[in-house]
Design a protein around this motif. Structure first.
Motif, PDB file in Angstrom:
ATOM      1  N   THR A  66       4.587  -2.248  -4.632  1.00 22.06           N
ATOM      2  CA  THR A  66       3.137  -2.074  -4.589  1.00 22.06           C
ATOM      3  C   THR A  66       2.755  -0.628  -4.844  1.00 22.06           C
ATOM      4  N   PHE A  67       3.464   0.308  -4.195  1.00 19.54           N
ATOM      5  CA  PHE A  67       3.151   1.720  -4.424  1.00 19.54           C
ATOM      6  C   PHE A  67       3.402   2.088  -5.877  1.00 19.54           C
ATOM      7  N   HIS A  68       4.501   1.615  -6.441  1.00 16.73           N
ATOM      8  CA  HIS A  68       4.819   1.907  -7.843  1.00 16.73           C
ATOM      9  C   HIS A  68       3.677   1.437  -8.758  1.00 16.73           C
ATOM     10  N   SER A  69       3.155   0.240  -8.503  1.00 13.27           N
ATOM     11  CA  SER A  69       2.065  -0.301  -9.317  1.00 13.27           C
ATOM     12  C   SER A  69       0.784   0.507  -9.158  1.00 13.27           C
ATOM     13  N   VAL A  70       0.439   0.836  -7.923  1.00 11.95           N
ATOM     14  CA  VAL A  70      -0.775   1.640  -7.681  1.00 11.95           C
ATOM     15  C   VAL A  70      -0.632   3.016  -8.323  1.00 11.95           C
ATOM     16  N   HIS A  71       0.549   3.602  -8.231  1.00 15.16           N
ATOM     17  CA  HIS A  71       0.800   4.914  -8.847  1.00 15.16           C
ATOM     18  C   HIS A  71       0.602   4.833 -10.356  1.00 15.16           C
ATOM     19  N   ALA A  72       1.114   3.777 -10.981  1.00  8.26           N
ATOM     20  CA  ALA A  72       0.966   3.606 -12.433  1.00  8.26           C
ATOM     21  C   ALA A  72      -0.497   3.453 -12.825  1.00  8.26           C
ATOM     22  N   ILE A  73      -1.251   2.683 -12.043  1.00  9.91           N
ATOM     23  CA  ILE A  73      -2.673   2.485 -12.346  1.00  9.91           C
ATOM     24  C   ILE A  73      -3.444   3.787 -12.176  1.00  9.91           C
ATOM     25  N   THR A  74      -3.194   4.516 -11.093  1.00  8.03           N
ATOM     26  CA  THR A  74      -3.945   5.754 -10.864  1.00  8.03           C
ATOM     27  C   THR A  74      -3.624   6.817 -11.906  1.00  8.03           C
ATOM     28  N   SER A  75      -2.444   6.761 -12.504  1.00  5.71           N
ATOM     29  CA  SER A  75      -2.133   7.740 -13.554  1.00  5.71           C
ATOM     30  C   SER A  75      -2.926   7.457 -14.824  1.00  5.71           C
ATOM     31  N   LYS A  76      -3.438   6.237 -14.953  1.00  6.94           N
ATOM     32  CA  LYS A  76      -4.203   5.860 -16.154  1.00  6.94           C
ATOM     33  C   LYS A  76      -5.709   6.053 -16.000  1.00  6.94           C
ATOM     34  N   ILE A  77      -6.205   6.175 -14.775  1.00  4.82           N
ATOM     35  CA  ILE A  77      -7.660   6.188 -14.575  1.00  4.82           C
ATOM     36  C   ILE A  77      -8.192   7.575 -14.212  1.00  4.82           C
ATOM     37  N   SER A  78      -7.560   8.596 -14.700  1.00  4.10           N
ATOM     38  CA  SER A  78      -8.033   9.957 -14.436  1.00  4.10           C
ATOM     39  C   SER A  78      -9.457  10.123 -14.953  1.00  4.10           C
ATOM     40  N   PRO A  79     -10.350  10.670 -14.134  1.00  2.00           N
ATOM     41  CA  PRO A  79     -11.735  10.859 -14.583  1.00  2.00           C
ATOM     42  C   PRO A  79     -11.890  12.006 -15.586  1.00  2.00           C
ATOM     43  N   VAL A  80     -10.870  12.818 -15.749  1.00  2.00           N
ATOM     44  CA  VAL A  80     -10.931  13.934 -16.677  1.00  2.00           C
ATOM     45  C   VAL A  80     -10.343  13.485 -18.013  1.00  2.00           C
ATOM     46  N   ARG A  81     -11.104  13.613 -19.069  1.00  2.00           N
ATOM     47  CA  ARG A  81     -10.645  13.160 -20.385  1.00  2.00           C
ATOM     48  C   ARG A  81      -9.564  14.098 -20.945  1.00  2.00           C
ATOM     49  N   ASN A  82      -8.688  13.524 -21.722  1.00  2.00           N
ATOM     50  CA  ASN A  82      -7.628  14.263 -22.429  1.00  2.00           C
ATOM     51  C   ASN A  82      -6.693  15.020 -21.491  1.00  2.00           C
ATOM     52  N   VAL A  83      -6.571  14.541 -20.279  1.00  2.00           N
ATOM     53  CA  VAL A  83      -5.655  15.149 -19.320  1.00  2.00           C
ATOM     54  C   VAL A  83      -4.712  14.055 -18.828  1.00  2.00           C
ATOM     55  N   THR A  84      -3.420  14.330 -18.872  1.00  2.45           N
ATOM     56  CA  THR A  84      -2.455  13.364 -18.364  1.00  2.45           C
ATOM     57  C   THR A  84      -2.396  13.492 -16.845  1.00  2.45           C
ATOM     58  N   SER A  85      -2.720  12.406 -16.164  1.00  2.23           N
ATOM     59  CA  SER A  85      -2.704  12.410 -14.704  1.00  2.23           C
ATOM     60  C   SER A  85      -1.293  12.134 -14.214  1.00  2.23           C
ATOM     61  N   SER A  86      -0.968  12.738 -13.098  1.00  2.00           N
ATOM     62  CA  SER A  86       0.350  12.504 -12.502  1.00  2.00           C
ATOM     63  C   SER A  86       0.318  11.313 -11.552  1.00  2.00           C
ATOM     64  N   GLY A  87      -0.808  10.670 -11.405  1.00  2.00           N
ATOM     65  CA  GLY A  87      -0.910   9.514 -10.519  1.00  2.00           C
ATOM     66  C   GLY A  87      -1.210   9.918  -9.088  1.00  2.00           C
ATOM     67  N   LEU A  88      -1.050   8.971  -8.202  1.00  2.00           N
ATOM     68  CA  LEU A  88      -1.336   9.157  -6.791  1.00  2.00           C
ATOM     69  C   LEU A  88      -0.350  10.148  -6.174  1.00  2.00           C
ATOM     70  N   GLU A  89      -0.872  11.197  -5.561  1.00  2.00           N
ATOM     71  CA  GLU A  89      -0.012  12.198  -4.935  1.00  2.00           C
ATOM     72  C   GLU A  89      -0.131  12.199  -3.415  1.00  2.00           C
ATOM     73  N   VAL A  90      -1.324  11.909  -2.890  1.00  3.76           N
ATOM     74  CA  VAL A  90      -1.533  11.891  -1.442  1.00  3.76           C
ATOM     75  C   VAL A  90      -2.441  10.717  -1.099  1.00  3.76           C
ATOM     76  N   LEU A  91      -2.033   9.969  -0.090  1.00  2.00           N
ATOM     77  CA  LEU A  91      -2.847   8.882   0.443  1.00  2.00           C
ATOM     78  C   LEU A  91      -3.076   9.209   1.911  1.00  2.00           C
ATOM     79  N   GLU A  92      -4.337   9.381   2.284  1.00  2.00           N
ATOM     80  CA  GLU A  92      -4.647   9.809   3.642  1.00  2.00           C
ATOM     81  C   GLU A  92      -5.217   8.657   4.458  1.00  2.00           C
TER      82      GLU A  92
END
Length: 137
Positions: A38-64
């Protein structure tokens, strides 16, 4: 206080899990595998939905959450190191990188270890325990 460590391979499989706090509820082996996937899947999705254009997101880094934070460090090879720690634990980034160093030294340099497979190494366990004790686990 550091509660637990999970290491997830690049395919989303759980290859290592260790609890460092005695008060944690024990999960079944299947629940740990589901958690990692589940974490792997959420990490993959969050790396794709970065709100900043033309920037490669590293995905989920901290969950509080209210009582803990989950920190993720992803290596260049795609291996993810997850640490669940107390919300106010200092220097978790350093702990994650030092955990990766221990992994590199005692797992990846072991000629009998097959990459992407579950980690079974007494040297890794001992050095990881020593690191966690040093950083206040």
């Amino acid at each position: 206080m550091i509660f637990s460590l999970y290491i997830i391979n690049k395919a989303g499989g759980l290859i290592y899990q260790k609890n460092f706090s005695e008060g944690l509820k024990k999960l079944t082996a299947n629940e740990y595998l589901v958690l990692a996937g589940t974490f792997h899947s959420v990490h993959a999705i969050t790396s794709k939905i970065s709100p900043v254009r033309n920037v490669t997101s590293s995905g989920l880094e901290v969950l509080e959450a209210d009582t803990f934070k989950l920190y993720c460090y992803q290596t260049l090879t795609g291996t993810k190191f997850l640490i669940i720690a107390d919300s106010n634990h200092p220097n978790i980034d350093l702990v994650l990188r030092r955990t990766y160093d221990v992994y590199s030294d005692f797992v990846m340099k072991n000629p009998f270890y097959t990459p992407e497979m579950p980690i079974r190494s007494e040297l890794f366990d001992m050095n990881l325990a020593k690191l966690i004790k040093q950083v206040g686990g």
